[in-house]
Design an enzyme around this catalytic site. Structure first.
Site: not given
Length: 207
Positions: A38, A127
């Site tokens: 990421e 998340k």
């Protein structure tokens, strides 16, 4: 998102990484067994780093864009080749934009209201952030009323406590500055970094 986490449930978060360290650091992570990255979009030239990773590693890695908090950041990351997205929080206009484009997204949640809003847009994997600041039992509390949801732990996750998050029901985790001890970066010890990643995260990675 499930197929990406099945590929590699541990995500390496790259934030404010100097350009000259990007490729060697990413190579050490990949050698250690982590293939999902990421790039935080509040990193200077985050889109450029996504593009550089995709160009260098081709199909060997999956690269996503984090801190995708504006449409401009989302479009910039898409143009650079981002394959999935993460947000630190939920914003209904942003969720609507992601759903319209049918993009893989890990929206950041903390409260039941956050979870309910994500479910409204059919995002069922979320998340939990900041996971390390919450009791480990918190995921069980969320999955009580929201039984068809799953969570990735981000924030406060380290090599020495990763196992506790998986033991409590998380299906993935993201680690940034805590991924490896900082001295590996300072000393440019890429082989050491690979050994550390393999030794600390190998049990959670696909063989």
């Amino acid at each position: 998102m499930k197929h990406i986490l099945n590929q590699c449930p541990v995500v390496a978060i790259l934030r404010n990484l100097p350009e000259d360290l990007l490729i060697p650091y990413a190579e050490s992570i990949l050698r250690g067994g982590i293939s999902v990255f990421e790039v935080a979009m509040n990193t200077p030239d985050g889109a450029g780093q996504i593009s550089a990773l995709k160009e260098h590693f081709k199909e060997s890695v999956t690269v996503g864009a984090g801190t995708a908090t504006t449409i401009e950041r989302i479009d910039s990351a898409l143009h650079a080749g981002a394959q999935f997205f993460l947000t630190p929080s939920v914003d209904e206009s942003i969720l609507r934009y992601f759903r319209k484009k049918d993009l893989d997204l890990l929206p950041g949640v903390m409260t039941p209201s956050d979870v309910a809003l994500c479910l409204k847009y059919n995002y069922r994997i979320m998340k939990l952030f900041p996971a390390g600041d919450l009791p480990l039992s918190y995921i069980k509390s969320l999955k009580g009323p929201f039984e068809d949801t799953d969570y990735v732990a981000v924030g406060g996750v380290r090599g020495d406590n990763l196992h506790t998050f998986f033991e409590h029901g998380f299906i993935g985790a993201g680690l940034g500055s805590s991924l490896i001890p900082h001295h590996f970066l300072e000393e440019r010890d890429w082989q050491g970094a690979s050994r550390y990643i393999s030794g600390h995260y190998g049990a959670f990675l696909p063989s």
